[in-house]
Design an enzyme around this catalytic site. Structure first.
Site, PDB file in Angstrom:
ATOM      1  N   ASP A  19      27.993  40.122  39.307  1.00  0.00           N
ATOM      2  CA  ASP A  19      28.894  39.195  39.994  1.00  0.00           C
ATOM      3  C   ASP A  19      30.148  39.021  39.143  1.00  0.00           C
ATOM      4  O   ASP A  19      30.217  38.144  38.279  1.00  0.00           O
ATOM      5  CB  ASP A  19      28.184  37.862  40.211  1.00  0.00           C
ATOM      6  CG  ASP A  19      28.925  36.962  41.182  1.00  0.00           C
ATOM      7  OD1 ASP A  19      30.021  37.336  41.625  1.00  0.00           O
ATOM      8  OD2 ASP A  19      28.398  35.879  41.509  1.00  0.00           O
ATOM      9  N   VAL A  20      31.128  39.888  39.392  1.00  0.00           N
ATOM     10  CA  VAL A  20      32.345  39.903  38.559  1.00  0.00           C
ATOM     11  C   VAL A  20      33.598  39.569  39.351  1.00  0.00           C
ATOM     12  O   VAL A  20      34.647  39.308  38.777  1.00  0.00           O
ATOM     13  CB  VAL A  20      32.513  41.266  37.848  1.00  0.00           C
ATOM     14  CG1 VAL A  20      31.400  41.482  36.830  1.00  0.00           C
ATOM     15  CG2 VAL A  20      32.536  42.420  38.853  1.00  0.00           C
ATOM     16  N   LYS A  21      33.526  39.628  40.681  1.00  0.00           N
ATOM     17  CA  LYS A  21      34.620  39.245  41.584  1.00  0.00           C
ATOM     18  C   LYS A  21      35.955  39.873  41.181  1.00  0.00           C
ATOM     19  O   LYS A  21      36.985  39.201  41.115  1.00  0.00           O
ATOM     20  CB  LYS A  21      34.735  37.727  41.670  1.00  0.00           C
ATOM     21  CG  LYS A  21      33.506  37.051  42.266  1.00  0.00           C
ATOM     22  CD  LYS A  21      33.698  35.560  42.397  1.00  0.00           C
ATOM     23  CE  LYS A  21      32.486  34.904  43.067  1.00  0.00           C
ATOM     24  NZ  LYS A  21      31.296  34.912  42.194  1.00  0.00           N
ATOM     25  N   ARG A  22      35.937  41.177  40.950  1.00  0.00           N
ATOM     26  CA  ARG A  22      37.157  41.862  40.530  1.00  0.00           C
ATOM     27  C   ARG A  22      38.043  42.203  41.723  1.00  0.00           C
ATOM     28  O   ARG A  22      37.573  42.396  42.840  1.00  0.00           O
ATOM     29  CB  ARG A  22      36.806  43.144  39.766  1.00  0.00           C
ATOM     30  CG  ARG A  22      36.079  42.897  38.444  1.00  0.00           C
ATOM     31  CD  ARG A  22      36.953  42.109  37.467  1.00  0.00           C
ATOM     32  NE  ARG A  22      36.369  42.044  36.144  1.00  0.00           N
ATOM     33  CZ  ARG A  22      35.832  40.973  35.583  1.00  0.00           C
ATOM     34  NH1 ARG A  22      35.776  39.856  36.269  1.00  0.00           N
ATOM     35  NH2 ARG A  22      35.354  41.002  34.358  1.00  0.00           N
TER      36      ARG A  22
END
Length: 301
Positions: A102-105
């Site tokens: 879960d890095v939401k890049r």
């Protein structure tokens, strides 16, 4: 079986589970047996987190689909936190779990390319990551191309679980649609090259359990995309709220939970209890996951 959606479905069917456990470590909530009386520095804090995560994975790996470590909870501990982040994911892969970082890049294309290579390169052990579409199609192209090439997946933020999501995601556009609906339709198109033999795409959507009406609408717009659904449990999402997330085949949705599973009732208030209750932590974790599994599976027809 190199397509992400196909691998995901195999796990779901083998385990009869639709749960992704969020590994969001907080030192004040981690049971005492995994942490020193006081974390002396970032290195010792990260080591504590790694021990805790491995214990969770050992307890749960036979009854969940995968794990979703949220990078911010690790990044705060600097390089040692990054090590804990990747050590956790490597251990989860050894236990045959789906790993969603879960890095939401999401960034301008050249930077997005670097992010994509960092998380989705051929040497990566990550199955899927979360991405932010706000910068437009060209900001996601590098992720989509690498995911398609390497059999990985993506979950695009479409309608998130936080109350403030309405500030932008619910805005009505000139064509009468809400912004999140337009993003959903784009995800359907972008995801076609990632479609597996199952008919599902490896390009999915993040859709919050806290917005059941929107969830129902999005399912009708996105019949062949998996939903990654936060907001269940501690954030207030209820079992009935997620019923419409599933297709008639019992597929199409992964329900995520962190606090309600990894910090069972004895630890939700951050108490550092040295009483016998602490010894029951493994049982409480297993019971919380088992109960969640049963509740979700009652929705599958």
């Amino acid at each position: 079986m190199n397509n992400f959606a196909d691998r995901l479905i195999k796990q779901i069917k083998q385990k009869n589970s639709r749960i992704i456990v969020g590994l969001d470590p907080r030192l004040d909530l981690i049971p005492a047996q995994f942490r020193p009386a006081q974390a002396r520095n970032d290195k010792s804090a990260a080591a504590c987190i790694t021990r805790f995560n491995k214990a969770l994975i050992d307890l749960l790996h036979n009854n969940i689909v995968g794990v979703k470590p949220q990078s911010a909870f690790y990044e705060k501990y600097g390089p040692w936190g990054f090590k804990a982040f990747f050590d956790t994911m490597i251990y989860a892969k050894k236990k045959n779990l789906i790993v969603i970082a879960d890095v939401k890049r999401g960034d301008v294309p050249s930077t997005a390319q670097a992010y994509a290579e960092a998380y989705l390169g051929k040497s990566s052990i990550i199955d899927a990551i979360t991405v932010n579409p706000l910068l437009g199609r060209d900001s996601l192209d590098p992720f989509i191309k690498l995911a398609a090439r390497n059999g990985q997946g993506l979950f695009v933020l479409v309608k998130t679980s936080n109350p403030g999501s309405k500030d932008f995601q619910d805005q009505v556009l000139s064509d009468g649609q809400r912004f999140y609906e337009t993003v959903a339709q784009q995800v359907v198109e972008w995801g076609k090259p990632l479609t597996g033999r199952s008919g599902y795409s490896g390009l999915g959507a993040v859709v919050g359990a806290t917005f059941p009406d929107e969830l129902k609408k999005l399912r009708s717009l996105m019949p062949h995309n998996f939903f990654l659904i936060p907001g269940y449990g501690a954030q207030g999402g209820q079992t009935e709220d997620i019923k419409s997330a599933f297709n008639p085949d019992g597929l199409g949705a992964l329900i995520t939970a962190a606090r309600s599973i990894i910090y069972p009732a004895s630890f939700l208030n951050g108490q550092r209890d040295e009483s016998p209750k602490i010894k029951n932590w493994p049982l409480k974790v297993e019971q919380a996951a088992g109960q969640m599994n049963r509740e979700i599976n009652t929705l599958i027809t």
